[in-house]
Write a protein that holds these residues in place. Structure first.
Motif, PDB file in Angstrom:
ATOM      1  N   PRO A 178       0.753  -1.094  -0.189  1.00 20.78           N
ATOM      2  CA  PRO A 178      -0.095  -0.051   0.089  1.00 20.78           C
ATOM      3  C   PRO A 178       0.865   1.376  -0.057  1.00 20.78           C
ATOM      4  O   PRO A 178       1.978   1.457   0.710  1.00 20.78           O
ATOM      5  N   ILE A 179       0.496   2.208  -0.861  1.00 12.61           N
ATOM      6  CA  ILE A 179       1.178   3.787  -0.828  1.00 12.61           C
ATOM      7  C   ILE A 179       0.243   4.564  -0.309  1.00 12.61           C
ATOM      8  O   ILE A 179       0.893   5.506   0.684  1.00 12.61           O
ATOM      9  N   GLY A 180      -0.846   4.598  -0.452  1.00  7.31           N
ATOM     10  CA  GLY A 180      -1.589   5.643   0.059  1.00  7.31           C
ATOM     11  C   GLY A 180      -3.026   5.554  -0.116  1.00  7.31           C
ATOM     12  O   GLY A 180      -3.521   4.710  -1.062  1.00  7.31           O
ATOM     13  N   TYR A 189     -10.100   5.525  -2.978  1.00  6.74           N
ATOM     14  CA  TYR A 189      -9.411   4.452  -3.575  1.00  6.74           C
ATOM     15  C   TYR A 189      -7.878   4.202  -2.790  1.00  6.74           C
ATOM     16  O   TYR A 189      -7.586   4.937  -1.987  1.00  6.74           O
ATOM     17  N   LEU A 190      -7.437   3.055  -3.004  1.00  5.45           N
ATOM     18  CA  LEU A 190      -6.201   2.609  -2.427  1.00  5.45           C
ATOM     19  C   LEU A 190      -5.147   2.541  -3.733  1.00  5.45           C
ATOM     20  O   LEU A 190      -5.150   1.866  -4.567  1.00  5.45           O
ATOM     21  N   LEU A 191      -4.076   3.365  -3.236  1.00  5.21           N
ATOM     22  CA  LEU A 191      -2.932   3.336  -4.237  1.00  5.21           C
ATOM     23  C   LEU A 191      -2.049   2.304  -3.867  1.00  5.21           C
ATOM     24  O   LEU A 191      -1.508   2.649  -2.749  1.00  5.21           O
ATOM     25  N   ALA A 192      -1.487   1.658  -4.555  1.00  2.61           N
ATOM     26  CA  ALA A 192      -0.647   0.408  -4.237  1.00  2.61           C
ATOM     27  C   ALA A 192       0.223  -0.172  -5.196  1.00  2.61           C
ATOM     28  O   ALA A 192       0.131   0.413  -6.460  1.00  2.61           O
ATOM     29  N   THR A 193       1.323  -0.962  -4.957  1.00  2.21           N
ATOM     30  CA  THR A 193       2.056  -1.675  -6.151  1.00  2.21           C
ATOM     31  C   THR A 193       1.758  -3.192  -5.811  1.00  2.21           C
ATOM     32  O   THR A 193       1.572  -3.567  -4.651  1.00  2.21           O
ATOM     33  N   ARG A 194       1.752  -3.973  -6.816  1.00  6.50           N
ATOM     34  CA  ARG A 194       1.863  -5.202  -6.793  1.00  6.50           C
ATOM     35  C   ARG A 194       2.854  -5.878  -7.796  1.00  6.50           C
ATOM     36  O   ARG A 194       2.791  -5.514  -9.026  1.00  6.50           O
ATOM     37  N   SER A 195       3.817  -6.525  -6.993  1.00  5.38           N
ATOM     38  CA  SER A 195       5.020  -7.218  -8.053  1.00  5.38           C
ATOM     39  C   SER A 195       5.819  -5.823  -8.621  1.00  5.38           C
ATOM     40  O   SER A 195       6.151  -6.055  -9.691  1.00  5.38           O
ATOM     41  N   GLY A 196       5.577  -4.904  -7.950  1.00  5.17           N
ATOM     42  CA  GLY A 196       6.521  -3.602  -8.712  1.00  5.17           C
ATOM     43  C   GLY A 196       5.768  -2.778  -9.451  1.00  5.17           C
ATOM     44  O   GLY A 196       5.996  -1.654  -9.743  1.00  5.17           O
ATOM     45  N   ALA A 197       4.503  -3.168  -9.776  1.00  5.15           N
ATOM     46  CA  ALA A 197       3.674  -2.300 -11.000  1.00  5.15           C
ATOM     47  C   ALA A 197       2.645  -1.518 -10.096  1.00  5.15           C
ATOM     48  O   ALA A 197       2.156  -2.033  -9.169  1.00  5.15           O
ATOM     49  N   ASP A 198       2.368  -0.499 -10.589  1.00  5.50           N
ATOM     50  CA  ASP A 198       1.442   0.579  -9.866  1.00  5.50           C
ATOM     51  C   ASP A 198       0.047  -0.174 -10.267  1.00  5.50           C
ATOM     52  O   ASP A 198      -0.479  -0.646 -11.335  1.00  5.50           O
ATOM     53  N   ARG A 199      -0.819  -0.044  -9.070  1.00  4.83           N
ATOM     54  CA  ARG A 199      -2.328  -0.393  -8.853  1.00  4.83           C
ATOM     55  C   ARG A 199      -3.016   0.357  -8.313  1.00  4.83           C
ATOM     56  O   ARG A 199      -2.614   1.202  -7.263  1.00  4.83           O
ATOM     57  N   PRO A 215       6.883  -6.064   6.194  1.00  2.45           N
ATOM     58  CA  PRO A 215       7.075  -4.460   5.651  1.00  2.45           C
ATOM     59  C   PRO A 215       6.580  -4.462   4.301  1.00  2.45           C
ATOM     60  O   PRO A 215       7.116  -5.320   3.329  1.00  2.45           O
ATOM     61  N   ALA A 216       6.144  -3.321   3.718  1.00  3.14           N
ATOM     62  CA  ALA A 216       5.651  -3.188   2.306  1.00  3.14           C
ATOM     63  C   ALA A 216       7.173  -2.633   1.631  1.00  3.14           C
ATOM     64  O   ALA A 216       8.146  -2.174   2.386  1.00  3.14           O
ATOM     65  N   GLN A 217       7.085  -2.981   0.194  1.00  3.13           N
ATOM     66  CA  GLN A 217       8.343  -2.425  -0.392  1.00  3.13           C
ATOM     67  C   GLN A 217       7.613  -1.138  -1.095  1.00  3.13           C
ATOM     68  O   GLN A 217       7.110  -1.362  -1.985  1.00  3.13           O
ATOM     69  N   ARG A 218       8.004   0.016  -0.544  1.00  4.10           N
ATOM     70  CA  ARG A 218       7.576   1.102  -1.037  1.00  4.10           C
ATOM     71  C   ARG A 218       8.542   2.331  -0.564  1.00  4.10           C
ATOM     72  O   ARG A 218       9.530   2.053   0.537  1.00  4.10           O
ATOM     73  N   PRO A 219       8.768   3.508  -1.378  1.00  5.12           N
ATOM     74  CA  PRO A 219       9.576   4.342  -0.815  1.00  5.12           C
ATOM     75  C   PRO A 219       9.327   5.242   0.284  1.00  5.12           C
ATOM     76  O   PRO A 219       8.094   4.876   0.864  1.00  5.12           O
ATOM     77  N   ASP A 223       4.854  11.503  -2.921  1.00  8.04           N
ATOM     78  CA  ASP A 223       3.902  12.676  -3.382  1.00  8.04           C
ATOM     79  C   ASP A 223       2.577  12.126  -3.815  1.00  8.04           C
ATOM     80  O   ASP A 223       2.443  11.631  -5.211  1.00  8.04           O
ATOM     81  N   LEU A 224       1.547  11.875  -2.858  1.00  7.45           N
ATOM     82  CA  LEU A 224       0.197  11.212  -3.521  1.00  7.45           C
ATOM     83  C   LEU A 224      -0.416  11.940  -4.424  1.00  7.45           C
ATOM     84  O   LEU A 224      -0.868  11.452  -5.242  1.00  7.45           O
ATOM     85  N   ASP A 225      -0.477  13.361  -4.424  1.00  5.70           N
ATOM     86  CA  ASP A 225      -1.103  14.269  -5.560  1.00  5.70           C
ATOM     87  C   ASP A 225      -0.499  13.888  -6.870  1.00  5.70           C
ATOM     88  O   ASP A 225      -0.962  13.608  -7.722  1.00  5.70           O
ATOM     89  N   ARG A 226       0.804  13.803  -7.032  1.00  5.47           N
ATOM     90  CA  ARG A 226       1.550  13.443  -8.203  1.00  5.47           C
ATOM     91  C   ARG A 226       1.138  12.064  -8.586  1.00  5.47           C
ATOM     92  O   ARG A 226       1.056  11.851 -10.010  1.00  5.47           O
ATOM     93  N   ALA A 227       1.294  11.167  -7.770  1.00  5.66           N
ATOM     94  CA  ALA A 227       1.059   9.807  -8.145  1.00  5.66           C
ATOM     95  C   ALA A 227      -0.436   9.744  -8.555  1.00  5.66           C
ATOM     96  O   ALA A 227      -0.469   8.812  -9.504  1.00  5.66           O
ATOM     97  N   TRP A 228      -1.259  10.275  -8.049  1.00  2.96           N
ATOM     98  CA  TRP A 228      -2.527  10.284  -8.436  1.00  2.96           C
ATOM     99  C   TRP A 228      -2.818  10.790  -9.969  1.00  2.96           C
ATOM    100  O   TRP A 228      -3.492  10.340 -10.897  1.00  2.96           O
ATOM    101  N   ARG A 229      -2.279  11.959 -10.052  1.00  2.27           N
ATOM    102  CA  ARG A 229      -2.224  12.459 -11.380  1.00  2.27           C
ATOM    103  C   ARG A 229      -1.665  11.780 -12.417  1.00  2.27           C
ATOM    104  O   ARG A 229      -1.672  11.471 -13.807  1.00  2.27           O
TER     105      ARG A 229
END
Length: 326
Positions: A178-180, A189-199, A215-219, A223-229
């Protein structure tokens, strides 16, 4: 948590005066028996709460009693009260927490302008449920236990298992990083990655969730606003997109653009209407958008869209052309 509930109980009595056990139970979303136990606990702790008997009785605090919480100025508290009127908390399962926080915000104001700030907040309405045409904006319901589990994984930075039902697909278990969390027009919405790909996962389609200890593999920072855009852009440029040429009454231009992905060209025609080259997500999306315009819009190209709209209109005309009922 009981400590939060006790604080909320004290604040309710401070701000509203005498309240019955039933009224307190309704506000705190607990049983009257729980309220009575909490009242007893407050008395033992030295909080001057007392009971008044009789038909108009209830519980009250001794006059002048004040809790020491935090010192917000007028504008800071007003900003929080206005923010509290938004429905993002509902999308993330934080309704009760928001209600408790608003009580604390009001109580933190100096008494000289506490009523003024509350009155000002009542005169500001953010994102009402219906617009001027009485079109309702339906917020999606997400079970509190599910969104709470997702929220914990997001904040703790742990992996998350979700039982997710993608559109027109059988629900499946997925393990994600999970990212945010994002809320858009009352949809969470849940922003996440799965096997390294954005979901991106819609919260209303999550049937179950489980925070994992790994632990999740995430930075560390995002920047959640940029990630959503970025994800919105990829969504608009993917799929079976179609570009169509339309004529539209200028009064309905915004209605069309609210549903389109992009406008590639626009110019007025000789009859005072607008000619636009517009992109839609797929053929069904294009047909639906043009149908909503009724006689205020016309698909000029491609021909398959004109044929589809013609066939739909002919079917409606046939249905209502027969004067017989039943």
């Amino acid at each position: 948590m009981r400590a939060d509930r006790l604080v909320s109980l004290v604040l309710l009595l401070r701000q509203r005066g005498r309240l019955t056990a039933a009224e307190l139970a309704e506000e705190l979303e607990v049983s009257t028996r729980t309220v009575l136990r909490d009242i007893e606990a407050l008395s033992v702790a030295g909080v001057p709460v007392f009971a008044e008997r009789g038909r108009h009785g209830g519980f009250a605090l001794l006059p002048g009693f004040r809790t020491e919480l935090t010192g917000l100025n007028h504008d800071e508290a007003l900003a929080l009260l206005v923010a509290g009127s938004r429905r993002g908390a509902q999308a993330f399962g934080l309704d009760s927490a928001l209600a408790a926080a608003m009580l604390k915000v009001v109580d933190a104001l100096p008494e000289s302008y506490r009523d003024t700030a509350a009155d000002v907040a009542e005169r500001l309405l953010i994102d009402p449920e219906t617009d001027l045409l009485s079109r309702r904006r339906d917020a999606e319901e997400v079970p509190g236990a599910i969104v709470a589990e997702i929220r914990r994984a997001v904040f703790a930075g742990n992996k998350l298992r979700i039982h997710y039902a993608a559109l027109d697909q059988t629900p499946q278990w997925r393990t994600v990083d999970p990212i945010g969390l994002v809320t858009v027009r009352d949809r969470g919405y849940l922003l996440a990655t799965r096997s390294g790909a954005d979901r991106t996962y819609r919260l209303s389609r999550v049937a179950a969730a489980e925070e994992l200890p790994e632990p999740a593999q995430r930075p560390d920072r995002v920047d959640l606003d940029r990630a959503w855009r970025d994800r919105s852009t990829r969504f608009r440029t993917g799929g079976d997109q179609v570009t169509v040429l339309v004529r539209v009454n200028p009064a309905r231009r915004e209605d069309l653009l609210d549903t389109a992905l992009a406008v590639r060209a626009e110019e007025p025609d000789a009859h005072g209407w607008l000619r636009l080259e517009v992109t839609f997500q797929d053929p069904r999306h294009a047909e639906w958008a043009l149908w909503q315009l009724a006689t205020d819009g016309e698909a000029l190209a491609p021909q398959w869209l004109r044929d589809s709209l013609h066939n739909r209109a002919a079917a409606i005309a046939t249905r209502y052309g027969d004067s017989r009922s039943g």
